[in-house]
Design an enzyme around this catalytic site. Sequence first.
Site, PDB file in Angstrom:
ATOM      1  N   ARG A  62       0.850  -1.200   0.000  1.00 25.31           N
ATOM      2  CA  ARG A  62       0.000   0.000   0.000  1.00 25.31           C
ATOM      3  C   ARG A  62       0.882   1.245   0.000  1.00 25.31           C
ATOM      4  NH1 ARG A  62      -5.030   1.426   2.699  1.00 25.31           N
ATOM      5  NH2 ARG A  62      -5.230  -0.702   3.471  1.00 25.31           N
ATOM      6  N   GLY A  63       0.386   2.353  -0.595  1.00 28.78           N
ATOM      7  CA  GLY A  63       1.186   3.587  -0.561  1.00 28.78           C
ATOM      8  C   GLY A  63       1.936   3.708  -1.867  1.00 28.78           C
ATOM      9  N   LYS A  64       3.006   2.961  -2.052  1.00 33.57           N
ATOM     10  CA  LYS A  64       3.835   3.098  -3.270  1.00 33.57           C
ATOM     11  C   LYS A  64       2.985   2.806  -4.513  1.00 33.57           C
ATOM     12  CE  LYS A  64       7.285   0.558  -2.994  1.00 33.57           C
ATOM     13  NZ  LYS A  64       6.864  -0.707  -3.445  1.00 33.57           N
ATOM     14  N   ASP A  68      11.964   3.486 -16.712  1.00 35.87           N
ATOM     15  CA  ASP A  68      11.942   3.560 -15.247  1.00 35.87           C
ATOM     16  C   ASP A  68      12.306   2.215 -14.632  1.00 35.87           C
ATOM     17  OD1 ASP A  68       9.656   5.239 -12.946  1.00 35.87           O
ATOM     18  OD2 ASP A  68      11.828   4.972 -13.019  1.00 35.87           O
TER      19      ASP A  68
END
Length: 273
Positions: free
Chosen positions: A22-24, A137
């Site tokens: 979660r988050g990233k 990336d």
Amino acid sequence: QKEAAQKRWTISDFDVGKPLGRGKFGHVYIAREKRSNHIVALKVLFKSQLQQSQVEHQLRREVEIQSHLRHPNILRLYGYFYDQKRVYLILEYAARGELYKELQKCKYFSERRAATYVASLARALIYCHGKHVIHRDIKPENLLIGAQGELKIADFGWSVHTFNRRRTMCGTLDYLPPEMVESVEHDASVDIWSLGILCYEFLYGVPPFEAKEHSDTYRRIVQVDLKFPPKPIVSSSAKDLISQMLVKESTQRLALHKLLEHPWIVQNADPSG
Ligand SMILES: COc1ccc(C(=O)Nc2ccccc2)cc1NC(=O)CCSCc1cnc2[nH]ccc2c1
């Protein structure tokens, strides 16, 4: 897979489980498609957030790019659906998780493991370039590990079709090649540079041009200030390969198909990838 491409999915087709990274990744959950019991990763994006950061077109382009990419070392985007407030991406679930966590745990990888990962990424990038997609990336945070230990390029937040190359700055500085930090035009050879950075980081545990200040990293990149520490001990063959990839002049960088013929790769990479 034909029916999957056309089927209208809804959230009620899935049992949603625990959050993943979660988050990233934004909000991503492990989920099981009820009819097939197929385990997937469900990425939930809020339309409001997409609108305010004006990335709807980027998302549409990405879904378009992804729907044509089928490769064992590229995380699949099976499909998407939306409701009133959210867009849901149905993504492949990589059972052995995030590569950067594995690298932190091991500090650095053996030459065989590093070469196997680099070869599989090279094959995935050759495939992408063949479809006129440059990734731009390639870094540990964007790599996942599948159930058989195979590497998966997992984040296409910045992939663009080569015909509309842009000069946006994306991701951390460490992985950007000179032409990008100097923000001049760039092409598929940026992926070869990033793969060279990644190979170095797999073997030493840190990227080659890391520095405390951004300005120092910037200078080390444009000067290609490449140094190999005495520890851990790394073969000269590996150093030779990295030195052929981290070349300032993008046209002089080792071509990806040549990388697969390099002695270090031939002698160390597990052919199954
Ligand atoms: C093909 O992949 C992607 C395709 C598109 C997008 C995306 O968000 N595009 C976007 C969004 C908004 C605006 C514009 C573009 C993201 C990914 N990939 C990820 O998000 C990382 C893996 S999340 C899944 C996953 C699987 N398997 C795991 N195992 C452990 C953790 C884990 C996590």
